[in-house]
Design an enzyme around this catalytic site. Structure first.
Site, mmCIF file in Angstrom:
data_model
loop_
_atom_site.group_PDB
_atom_site.id
_atom_site.type_symbol
_atom_site.label_atom_id
_atom_site.label_comp_id
_atom_site.label_asym_id
_atom_site.label_seq_id
_atom_site.Cartn_x
_atom_site.Cartn_y
_atom_site.Cartn_z
ATOM 1 N N ASN A 1 -11.760 16.048 4.045
ATOM 2 C CA ASN A 1 -10.583 15.215 4.189
ATOM 3 C C ASN A 1 -9.537 15.643 3.526
ATOM 4 O O ASN A 1 -9.280 15.461 2.224
ATOM 5 C CB ASN A 1 -10.879 13.704 4.254
ATOM 6 C CG ASN A 1 -9.746 12.868 4.562
ATOM 7 O OD1 ASN A 1 -8.693 13.245 5.115
ATOM 8 N ND2 ASN A 1 -9.724 11.513 4.140
ATOM 9 N N TRP A 2 -8.562 16.344 4.150
ATOM 10 C CA TRP A 2 -7.360 17.014 3.502
ATOM 11 C C TRP A 2 -6.236 15.860 3.283
ATOM 12 O O TRP A 2 -5.158 16.120 2.666
ATOM 13 C CB TRP A 2 -6.922 18.258 4.168
ATOM 14 C CG TRP A 2 -7.785 19.478 4.142
ATOM 15 C CD1 TRP A 2 -8.766 19.647 3.461
ATOM 16 C CD2 TRP A 2 -7.721 20.369 5.111
ATOM 17 N NE1 TRP A 2 -9.385 20.774 3.534
ATOM 18 C CE2 TRP A 2 -8.803 21.389 4.591
ATOM 19 C CE3 TRP A 2 -6.782 20.885 5.893
ATOM 20 C CZ2 TRP A 2 -8.799 22.672 5.346
ATOM 21 C CZ3 TRP A 2 -6.691 22.299 6.713
ATOM 22 C CH2 TRP A 2 -7.899 23.080 6.207
ATOM 23 N N LYS A 3 -6.618 14.811 3.864
ATOM 24 C CA LYS A 3 -5.564 13.779 3.952
ATOM 25 C C LYS A 3 -4.077 14.260 4.260
ATOM 26 O O LYS A 3 -4.062 15.326 4.976
ATOM 27 C CB LYS A 3 -5.432 12.917 2.628
ATOM 28 C CG LYS A 3 -6.922 12.599 2.122
ATOM 29 C CD LYS A 3 -6.985 11.805 1.052
ATOM 30 C CE LYS A 3 -8.375 11.176 0.664
ATOM 31 N NZ LYS A 3 -8.783 10.254 -0.356
ATOM 32 N N HIS B 1 -10.658 4.918 7.893
ATOM 33 C CA HIS B 1 -10.628 5.445 6.470
ATOM 34 C C HIS B 1 -10.012 4.354 5.702
ATOM 35 O O HIS B 1 -8.783 3.460 6.131
ATOM 36 C CB HIS B 1 -9.771 6.742 6.282
ATOM 37 C CG HIS B 1 -10.012 7.137 4.756
ATOM 38 N ND1 HIS B 1 -9.196 6.669 3.850
ATOM 39 C CD2 HIS B 1 -10.880 8.191 4.323
ATOM 40 C CE1 HIS B 1 -9.522 7.592 2.725
ATOM 41 N NE2 HIS B 1 -10.511 7.956 3.052
ATOM 42 N N GLU C 1 -17.500 5.016 1.444
ATOM 43 C CA GLU C 1 -16.515 5.364 0.568
ATOM 44 C C GLU C 1 -16.327 4.093 -0.305
ATOM 45 O O GLU C 1 -15.164 3.223 0.129
ATOM 46 C CB GLU C 1 -15.303 5.817 0.971
ATOM 47 C CG GLU C 1 -15.553 7.203 1.881
ATOM 48 C CD GLU C 1 -14.408 8.030 1.766
ATOM 49 O OE1 GLU C 1 -14.459 9.296 1.460
ATOM 50 O OE2 GLU C 1 -13.166 7.578 2.474
ATOM 51 N N GLY D 1 -10.277 9.117 -5.433
ATOM 52 C CA GLY D 1 -9.321 9.760 -6.032
ATOM 53 C C GLY D 1 -9.317 9.665 -7.375
ATOM 54 O O GLY D 1 -8.398 10.001 -8.019
ATOM 55 N N SER E 1 -14.544 10.919 -5.087
ATOM 56 C CA SER E 1 -14.548 11.715 -6.257
ATOM 57 C C SER E 1 -15.834 12.648 -6.018
ATOM 58 O O SER E 1 -16.475 12.867 -7.376
ATOM 59 C CB SER E 1 -14.443 10.932 -7.387
ATOM 60 O OG SER E 1 -13.061 10.404 -7.375
ATOM 61 N N GLY F 1 -12.309 14.585 -0.513
ATOM 62 C CA GLY F 1 -10.985 14.742 -0.465
ATOM 63 C C GLY F 1 -10.466 15.966 -1.227
ATOM 64 O O GLY F 1 -10.514 17.027 -1.023
HETATM 65 P P1 13P Z 1 -11.431 12.191 -3.270
HETATM 66 O O1 13P Z 1 -12.677 13.312 -3.045
HETATM 67 O O2 13P Z 1 -10.402 12.765 -3.366
HETATM 68 O O3 13P Z 1 -12.057 11.174 -3.943
HETATM 69 O O4 13P Z 1 -11.343 11.389 -1.742
HETATM 70 C C1 13P Z 1 -12.601 10.965 -1.033
HETATM 71 C C2 13P Z 1 -11.874 10.519 0.327
HETATM 72 O O5 13P Z 1 -11.080 9.496 0.488
HETATM 73 C C3 13P Z 1 -12.445 11.313 1.474
HETATM 74 O O6 13P Z 1 -12.102 10.658 2.763
#
Ligand code: 13P
Length: 252
Positions: A10-12, A96, A168, A174, A213, A234
């Site tokens: 997920n590159w957001k 999400h 999650e 994050g 994470s 992420g």
């Molecule tokens: P991180 O891996 O940066 O914690 O993000 C997780 C996430 O929200 C994936 O959808």
């Protein structure tokens, strides 16, 4: 049932065309010929086409980070399941926590997205997770149960092979520090039992993947747990070396 582990990137709201070009070429190179794992990349809407072209001859699949529940009409800014399929995108992320938080998505909206996307033929990852406050006040399981029941309301069991549950915990996303193996394990086992009780006669149940994470150091122990069928990544998914390393560790 698809028993492959799933690694979902997920590159957001990150990465522009140049970064994407370099990253995807690097990933294709690093994971050349890999099998026994499903890899899905989720760029932002404008870059779906570019990633589709770059991954055309590979096993990598494409996901949107969101989808709307209607197929067409006066819904400015929204994108339908059929439009995603039309551009070669076979997955959509739904629910999400960042959308629940910033866009005020409710379980009812999420449920409509789940129903229309699966009916149209998309694969979906339904994200659920508890806040820090819910965990602190021992409401984790009640909250996850509520999100599962309301998110999956009315889903026919014939659609379950198209569905993945993404767990999650909101408070570790994050943060650089994943939830403990004990916490991950207990929630994944809970999700499995809960979904099993919702669909008692289903031949196959959704895969359950962990996100929050995930990195090159913790991924092996996480995917070794029972009822953990992969990871949703992420930050680490935007670094070619780290992402390839994560996939290789998941598959071995
Ligand atoms: P991180 O891996 O940066 O914690 O993000 C997780 C996430 O929200 C994936 O959808």
């Amino acid at each position: 049932m698809n028993k492959n582990k799933l690694v979902f990137a997920n590159w957001k709201m990150n990465l522009h065309s140049e970064d994407i070009n370099t990253l995807v070429k690097g990933v294709l190179n690093g994971l050349n010929d890999i099998s026994g794992v499903d890899i899905v990349l989720a760029p932002t809407f404008p870059y779906l086409g570019i990633v589709k072209l770059l991954t055309a001859n590979s096993k990598i699949r494409l996901s949107a980070q969101n989808v709307f529940w209607e197929e067409s009409g006066s819904y400015t800014g929204e994108v339908s399941p059929g439009m995603l399929l039309d551009v070669g995108c076979t997955w959509a992320m739904i629910g999400h926590s960042e959308r629940r938080q910033h866009l005020l998505e409710t379980n009812e909206m999420i449920n409509k997205k789940v129903l229309s996307s699966t009916l149209k033929g998309l694969n979906i990852i339904l994200c659920v997770g508890e806040s820090f406050d819910q965990r602190r006040t021992k409401k984790t399981f009640a909250s996850i149960s509520d999100q599962l029941h309301r998110g999956l309301r009315g889903v026919g069991e014939e659609f379950l092979p198209q569905i993945v549950i993404g767990y999650e915990p909101i408070w570790v996303i994050g943060s650089g520090q994943a939830a403990s193996l004990n916490d991950i394990s207990s929630v994944h086992n809970f999700i499995f039992t809960e979904v099993e009780s919702m669909f008692p006669t289903a031949e196959s149940l959704p895969r359950i993947v962990y996100g929050g994470s995930v990195n090159t150091t913790n991924v092996e122990q996480i995917v070794d747990l029972d009822n953990v069928d992969g990871v949703l990544v992420g930050n680490a998914s935007m670094d070619c070396d780290k992402f390839c390393d994560i996939v290789l560790k998941v598959v071995k």
